[in-house]
Enzyme design. Structure first.
Site, PDB file in Angstrom:
ATOM      1  N   CYS A 159       0.837  -1.202   0.000  1.00 42.98           N
ATOM      2  CA  CYS A 159       0.000   0.000   0.000  1.00 42.98           C
ATOM      3  C   CYS A 159       0.872   1.252   0.000  1.00 42.98           C
ATOM      4  O   CYS A 159       1.395   1.642   1.052  1.00 42.98           O
ATOM      5  CB  CYS A 159      -0.891   0.020   1.235  1.00 42.98           C
ATOM      6  SG  CYS A 159      -1.733  -1.539   1.547  1.00 42.98           S
TER       7      CYS A 159
ATOM      8  N   GLU B 283       2.050   0.927 -11.568  1.00 44.80           N
ATOM      9  CA  GLU B 283       3.531   0.890 -11.549  1.00 44.80           C
ATOM     10  C   GLU B 283       4.119   2.019 -12.390  1.00 44.80           C
ATOM     11  O   GLU B 283       5.144   1.859 -13.039  1.00 44.80           O
ATOM     12  CB  GLU B 283       4.038  -0.463 -12.053  1.00 44.80           C
ATOM     13  CG  GLU B 283       3.815  -1.601 -11.088  1.00 44.80           C
ATOM     14  CD  GLU B 283       4.952  -1.802 -10.095  1.00 44.80           C
ATOM     15  OE1 GLU B 283       6.115  -1.711 -10.484  1.00 44.80           O
ATOM     16  OE2 GLU B 283       4.646  -2.035  -8.921  1.00 44.80           O
TER      17      GLU B 283
ATOM     18  N   PRO C 191      -5.230   8.829  -2.198  1.00 43.75           N
ATOM     19  CA  PRO C 191      -6.114   9.608  -3.070  1.00 43.75           C
ATOM     20  C   PRO C 191      -5.406  10.820  -3.691  1.00 43.75           C
ATOM     21  O   PRO C 191      -5.638  11.141  -4.852  1.00 43.75           O
ATOM     22  CB  PRO C 191      -7.240  10.055  -2.128  1.00 43.75           C
ATOM     23  CG  PRO C 191      -7.265   9.007  -1.056  1.00 43.75           C
ATOM     24  CD  PRO C 191      -5.849   8.535  -0.892  1.00 43.75           C
TER      25      PRO C 191
ATOM     26  N   THR D 110      -3.931  -3.412  -4.322  1.00 42.80           N
ATOM     27  CA  THR D 110      -4.233  -4.777  -4.749  1.00 42.80           C
ATOM     28  C   THR D 110      -4.223  -5.653  -3.498  1.00 42.80           C
ATOM     29  O   THR D 110      -3.248  -5.638  -2.742  1.00 42.80           O
ATOM     30  CB  THR D 110      -3.176  -5.248  -5.781  1.00 42.80           C
ATOM     31  OG1 THR D 110      -3.222  -4.367  -6.903  1.00 42.80           O
ATOM     32  CG2 THR D 110      -3.426  -6.683  -6.230  1.00 42.80           C
TER      33      THR D 110
ATOM     34  N   THR E 255       2.456   5.489 -14.704  1.00 46.30           N
ATOM     35  CA  THR E 255       1.702   5.638 -15.962  1.00 46.30           C
ATOM     36  C   THR E 255       2.677   5.791 -17.139  1.00 46.30           C
ATOM     37  O   THR E 255       3.869   6.043 -16.947  1.00 46.30           O
ATOM     38  CB  THR E 255       0.806   6.895 -15.915  1.00 46.30           C
ATOM     39  OG1 THR E 255       1.672   8.047 -15.838  1.00 46.30           O
ATOM     40  CG2 THR E 255      -0.148   6.887 -14.732  1.00 46.30           C
ATOM     41  N   SER E 256       2.130   5.707 -18.357  1.00 46.81           N
ATOM     42  CA  SER E 256       2.996   5.880 -19.539  1.00 46.81           C
ATOM     43  C   SER E 256       3.659   7.253 -19.530  1.00 46.81           C
ATOM     44  O   SER E 256       4.820   7.395 -19.932  1.00 46.81           O
ATOM     45  CB  SER E 256       2.174   5.713 -20.821  1.00 46.81           C
ATOM     46  OG  SER E 256       1.892   4.349 -21.034  1.00 46.81           O
TER      47      SER E 256
ATOM     48  N   TRP F 240      -6.417   2.112  -3.953  1.00 44.08           N
ATOM     49  CA  TRP F 240      -6.077   1.235  -5.089  1.00 44.08           C
ATOM     50  C   TRP F 240      -5.121   0.134  -4.689  1.00 44.08           C
ATOM     51  O   TRP F 240      -4.274  -0.278  -5.486  1.00 44.08           O
ATOM     52  CB  TRP F 240      -5.444   2.030  -6.245  1.00 44.08           C
ATOM     53  CG  TRP F 240      -6.276   3.141  -6.740  1.00 44.08           C
ATOM     54  CD1 TRP F 240      -7.571   3.067  -7.136  1.00 44.08           C
ATOM     55  CD2 TRP F 240      -5.885   4.515  -6.883  1.00 44.08           C
ATOM     56  NE1 TRP F 240      -8.008   4.314  -7.522  1.00 44.08           N
ATOM     57  CE2 TRP F 240      -6.999   5.208  -7.386  1.00 44.08           C
ATOM     58  CE3 TRP F 240      -4.710   5.213  -6.654  1.00 44.08           C
ATOM     59  CZ2 TRP F 240      -6.972   6.567  -7.647  1.00 44.08           C
ATOM     60  CZ3 TRP F 240      -4.677   6.568  -6.920  1.00 44.08           C
ATOM     61  CH2 TRP F 240      -5.792   7.226  -7.401  1.00 44.08           C
TER      62      TRP F 240
ATOM     63  N   GLN G 152     -11.216  -5.501 -33.364  1.00 44.63           N
ATOM     64  CA  GLN G 152     -11.565  -5.088 -34.729  1.00 44.63           C
ATOM     65  C   GLN G 152     -11.568  -6.296 -35.666  1.00 44.63           C
ATOM     66  O   GLN G 152     -12.478  -6.456 -36.482  1.00 44.63           O
ATOM     67  CB  GLN G 152     -10.556  -4.026 -35.213  1.00 44.63           C
ATOM     68  CG  GLN G 152     -10.971  -3.319 -36.482  1.00 44.63           C
ATOM     69  CD  GLN G 152     -12.260  -2.523 -36.307  1.00 44.63           C
ATOM     70  OE1 GLN G 152     -12.623  -2.131 -35.194  1.00 44.63           O
ATOM     71  NE2 GLN G 152     -12.976  -2.307 -37.393  1.00 44.63           N
TER      72      GLN G 152
ATOM     73  N   ARG H 279      10.112  -2.697 -13.304  1.00 44.71           N
ATOM     74  CA  ARG H 279       9.203  -2.389 -14.411  1.00 44.71           C
ATOM     75  C   ARG H 279       9.151  -3.440 -15.517  1.00 44.71           C
ATOM     76  O   ARG H 279       8.082  -3.652 -16.104  1.00 44.71           O
ATOM     77  CB  ARG H 279       9.529  -0.996 -14.967  1.00 44.71           C
ATOM     78  CG  ARG H 279       9.035   0.036 -13.994  1.00 44.71           C
ATOM     79  CD  ARG H 279       9.245   1.446 -14.387  1.00 44.71           C
ATOM     80  NE  ARG H 279       8.506   2.288 -13.450  1.00 44.71           N
ATOM     81  CZ  ARG H 279       8.857   3.495 -13.080  1.00 44.71           C
ATOM     82  NH1 ARG H 279       9.932   4.041 -13.574  1.00 44.71           N
ATOM     83  NH2 ARG H 279       8.121   4.171 -12.222  1.00 44.71           N
TER      84      ARG H 279
HETATM   85  C1  LIG Z   1      -6.146  -1.818 -10.561  1.00 41.26           C
HETATM   86  C2  LIG Z   1      -5.112  -1.020  -9.839  1.00 41.26           C
HETATM   87  C3  LIG Z   1      -4.253  -1.656  -8.968  1.00 41.26           C
HETATM   88  C4  LIG Z   1      -3.306  -0.920  -8.264  1.00 41.26           C
HETATM   89  N1  LIG Z   1      -2.521  -1.555  -7.326  1.00 41.26           N
HETATM   90  C5  LIG Z   1      -1.761  -0.802  -6.498  1.00 41.26           C
HETATM   91  C6  LIG Z   1      -1.097  -1.399  -5.378  1.00 41.26           C
HETATM   92  O1  LIG Z   1      -1.162  -2.607  -5.164  1.00 41.26           O
HETATM   93  N2  LIG Z   1      -0.407  -0.590  -4.536  1.00 41.26           N
HETATM   94  C7  LIG Z   1      -0.314   0.755  -4.740  1.00 41.26           C
HETATM   95  O2  LIG Z   1       0.325   1.430  -3.939  1.00 41.26           O
HETATM   96  N3  LIG Z   1      -0.924   1.355  -5.803  1.00 41.26           N
HETATM   97  C8  LIG Z   1      -1.644   0.615  -6.676  1.00 41.26           C
HETATM   98  N4  LIG Z   1      -2.293   1.208  -7.726  1.00 41.26           N
HETATM   99  C9  LIG Z   1      -2.172   2.673  -7.935  1.00 41.26           C
HETATM  100  C10 LIG Z   1      -1.412   3.053  -9.195  1.00 41.26           C
HETATM  101  O3  LIG Z   1      -0.047   2.812  -9.034  1.00 41.26           O
HETATM  102  C11 LIG Z   1      -1.752   4.539  -9.500  1.00 41.26           C
HETATM  103  O4  LIG Z   1      -3.077   4.551  -9.980  1.00 41.26           O
HETATM  104  C12 LIG Z   1      -0.810   5.127 -10.513  1.00 41.26           C
HETATM  105  O5  LIG Z   1       0.447   5.321  -9.937  1.00 41.26           O
HETATM  106  C13 LIG Z   1      -1.305   6.480 -11.049  1.00 41.26           C
HETATM  107  O6  LIG Z   1      -1.679   7.351 -10.038  1.00 41.26           O
HETATM  108  P1  LIG Z   1      -3.096   8.100 -10.091  1.00 41.26           P
HETATM  109  O7  LIG Z   1      -4.115   7.067 -10.386  1.00 41.26           O
HETATM  110  O8  LIG Z   1      -3.239   8.917  -8.884  1.00 41.26           O
HETATM  111  O9  LIG Z   1      -3.022   9.050 -11.366  1.00 41.26           O
HETATM  112  P2  LIG Z   1      -2.490  10.560 -11.377  1.00 41.26           P
HETATM  113  O10 LIG Z   1      -1.113  10.593 -10.822  1.00 41.26           O
HETATM  114  O11 LIG Z   1      -3.499  11.468 -10.803  1.00 41.26           O
HETATM  115  O12 LIG Z   1      -2.398  10.813 -12.949  1.00 41.26           O
HETATM  116  C14 LIG Z   1      -3.539  11.140 -13.736  1.00 41.26           C
HETATM  117  C15 LIG Z   1      -3.051  11.416 -15.160  1.00 41.26           C
HETATM  118  O13 LIG Z   1      -2.125  12.538 -15.139  1.00 41.26           O
HETATM  119  C16 LIG Z   1      -0.904  12.143 -15.708  1.00 41.26           C
HETATM  120  N5  LIG Z   1       0.218  12.812 -15.024  1.00 41.26           N
HETATM  121  C17 LIG Z   1       0.421  12.932 -13.678  1.00 41.26           C
HETATM  122  N6  LIG Z   1       1.563  13.581 -13.438  1.00 41.26           N
HETATM  123  C18 LIG Z   1       2.112  13.868 -14.655  1.00 41.26           C
HETATM  124  C19 LIG Z   1       3.310  14.509 -15.074  1.00 41.26           C
HETATM  125  N7  LIG Z   1       4.185  14.994 -14.207  1.00 41.26           N
HETATM  126  N8  LIG Z   1       3.538  14.644 -16.419  1.00 41.26           N
HETATM  127  C20 LIG Z   1       2.651  14.152 -17.319  1.00 41.26           C
HETATM  128  N9  LIG Z   1       1.512  13.519 -16.969  1.00 41.26           N
HETATM  129  C21 LIG Z   1       1.250  13.374 -15.655  1.00 41.26           C
HETATM  130  C22 LIG Z   1      -0.836  10.636 -15.517  1.00 41.26           C
HETATM  131  O14 LIG Z   1       0.066  10.031 -16.421  1.00 41.26           O
HETATM  132  C23 LIG Z   1      -2.277  10.239 -15.752  1.00 41.26           C
HETATM  133  O15 LIG Z   1      -2.525  10.150 -17.126  1.00 41.26           O
HETATM  134  C24 LIG Z   1      -3.199   0.478  -8.490  1.00 41.26           C
HETATM  135  C25 LIG Z   1      -4.055   1.103  -9.398  1.00 41.26           C
HETATM  136  C26 LIG Z   1      -5.010   0.384 -10.051  1.00 41.26           C
HETATM  137  C27 LIG Z   1      -5.940   1.103 -10.984  1.00 41.26           C
END
Ligand SMILES: Cc1cc2nc3c(=O)[nH]c(=O)nc-3n(C[C@H](O)[C@H](O)[C@H](O)COP(=O)(O)OP(=O)(O)OC[C@H]3O[C@@H](n4cnc5c(N)ncnc54)[C@H](O)[C@@H]3O)c2cc1C
Length: 408
Positions: free
Chosen positions: A128, A388, A132, A164, A390-391, A162, A361, A267
């Site tokens: 964890c 892990e 939020p 797991t 985002t892109s 989030w 498709q 990664r």
């Molecule tokens: C199914 C699932 C399982 C998960 N499991 C775990 C877990 O076991 N343990 C755990 O700790 N977490 C877990 N996560 C959390 C996951 O790692 C986060 O959702 C992820 O790191 C993205 O954070 P966020 O959702 O707050 O998105 P945000 O950080 O709010 O990002 C929202 C958007 O803004 C973009 N963005 C943010 N900052 C920038 C920047 N500087 N430059 C460009 N773009 C940016 C992001 O790329 C994204 O497109 C899980 C999430 C999901 C959905």
């Protein structure tokens, strides 16, 4: 050190075939049911435990394979079976790695067996970190751990999201702030033992994909854990914080970059999961394209379909090569001078999203229904570009590593 190779040796092929058999015979047939139920597939985890796929020993064996191919090969096969079920099987590994990376020998010996349980009584664990208001921006984490010296206890308060296996885990590994002035360098990891008062599950999320994997909030309300639950111990933490304070005085940005680099090594494993899902969808599409007839001939007779399949397979193979390279580098201690770990995760996860959409498709109307698995695979694939890192965060890490500039 092992030379980089693109060939699995005989022993690896044997393990791959064994995993593939489990994925094909046990995971894939159960995939649609657990996706609909949106519940942890305990019986499948138990089956995996019985045959030796759900255990630290198995993953440690793969990890210490010097070719670096053990983990990506295992992930690809299990996720080829089904991403949601496979994540339920390997999710505990995330927490176990947290303990292995930071824990003492005693902590490893005490807690990791409790994370897995045994084949008659399987358990899961949760890692964890996310909150939020702290997803990509890990440094803005708020969960706070305060040391109560008189009792040699840590008091932890906050909300994780989030996670797991969050709330259903026997053991939770929680990252919390111990020094708010140090950003991500002021964080430490704690074990929350089974049944600790104040640790509970919050909202369980209904998700787009990987629905067999449980994802939930974890509430930490005045959770008290013994000093021995701080991973690595107090002395090591104090030394690390002192070093970080020294570094922070010299330049905060460098501290932030170093924290990002630590994720590089894990990664490629996520990249391999994405390769598994992409390969699964590609195989369904290839089979369908050779058997489905329109205008009196198989649809693959049309270049418009055949070329899509050619591109899909090319991208999957390219993704696997990036994953294998990064994994070999990680195991052999090669520095990621071009963020090769992030490259592999970025390319493989984007490939999985693209390839699974193309598979829908190619299957036309059937692809859009739950009668065929590509619809589920496409929903599942969307997670790889999010968790892990985002892109966008992968691109940020790659660009910073290449340029040495603090790109935002
Ligand atoms: C199914 C699932 C399982 C998960 N499991 C775990 C877990 O076991 N343990 C755990 O700790 N977490 C877990 N996560 C959390 C996951 O790692 C986060 O959702 C992820 O790191 C993205 O954070 P966020 O959702 O707050 O998105 P945000 O950080 O709010 O990002 C929202 C958007 O803004 C973009 N963005 C943010 N900052 C920038 C920047 N500087 N430059 C460009 N773009 C940016 C992001 O790329 C994204 O497109 C899980 C999430 C999901 C959905």
């Amino acid at each position: 050190m092992a030379e980089f190779t693109m060939e699995l040796n005989d022993e690896q092929k044997e393990v791959r075939d064994w995993l593939h058999g489990f994925a094909a015979d046990v995971i894939r047939p159960a995939a649609a049911e657990w996706d609909e139920r949106e519940e942890t597939p305990w019986p499948v985890i138990q089956e995996a435990a019985k045959v030796g796929i759900y255990s630290l020993d198995f993953y440690a064996q793969q990890y210490f394979d010097a070719t670096g191919l053990g983990i990506p090969m295992a992930m690809e096969e299990l996720f080829w079976g089904d991403a949601g079920i496979a994540l339920s099987i390997v999710g505990t590994g995330l927490a176990a790695v947290g303990v292995l990376a930071n824990g003492t020998e005693e902590q490893i010996g005490t807690w990791i067996p409790q994370m897995y349980g045994d084949a008659n009584d399987v358990k899961v664990a949760a890692f964890c970190s996310s909150e939020p208001d702290a997803g990509s921006d890990v440094a803005s984490m708020r969960t706070r751990a305060v040391y109560d010296e008189a009792k040699d206890e840590w008091v932890i308060n906050g909300t994780k999201t989030w996670a797991t296996n969050g709330g259903i885990a026997n053991v939770h590994v929680v990252v919390a702030v111990v020094d708010p002035d140090l950003g991500s360098k002021g964080h430490a990891s704690f074990i929350i033992p089974p049944g600790t008062p104040g640790c509970s599950q919050g909202q369980k999320f209904k998700k787009h994909g990987i629905r067999a994997s449980h994802t939930a909030e974890v509430i930490l309300d005045n959770v008290r854990v013994p000093g021995s639950c701080l991973l690595g111990g107090k002395e090591k933490l104090d030394e690390r914080l002192a070093r970080a304070r020294e570094k922070a005085k010299k330049g905060g940005e460098r501290v932030k970059n170093a924290a990002m680099a630590t994720f590089e090594a894990s990664r490629p494993a996520v990249g391999a999961m994405a390769v598994g899902t992409a390969r699964a969808a590609y195989e369904v599409a290839l089979e369908y394209a050779t058997t489905r007839e329109q205008f009196g001939r198989p649809i693959i007779d049309n270049q418009g379909v055949a070329f899509q399949l050619a591109d899909m397979r090319t991208q999957i193979d390219a993704a696997r090569l990036l994953v294998w390279r990064a994994s070999w580098m990680a195991v052999n201690g090669k520095p990621f001078t071009a963020a090769e770990g992030s490259m592999s995760k970025l390319f493989a996860s984007e490939t999985a999203k693209k390839v699974t959409a193309q598979a829908i498709q190619i299957l036309g109307g059937n692809g859009y229904t739950r009668e065929y698995p590509v619809e589920r695979m496409h929903r599942d694939a969307a997670i790889y570009t999010i968790f892990e890192g985002t892109s966008e965060i992968q691109r940020l890490v790659i660009a910073r590593t290449l340029s040495g500039m603090p790109i935002r």
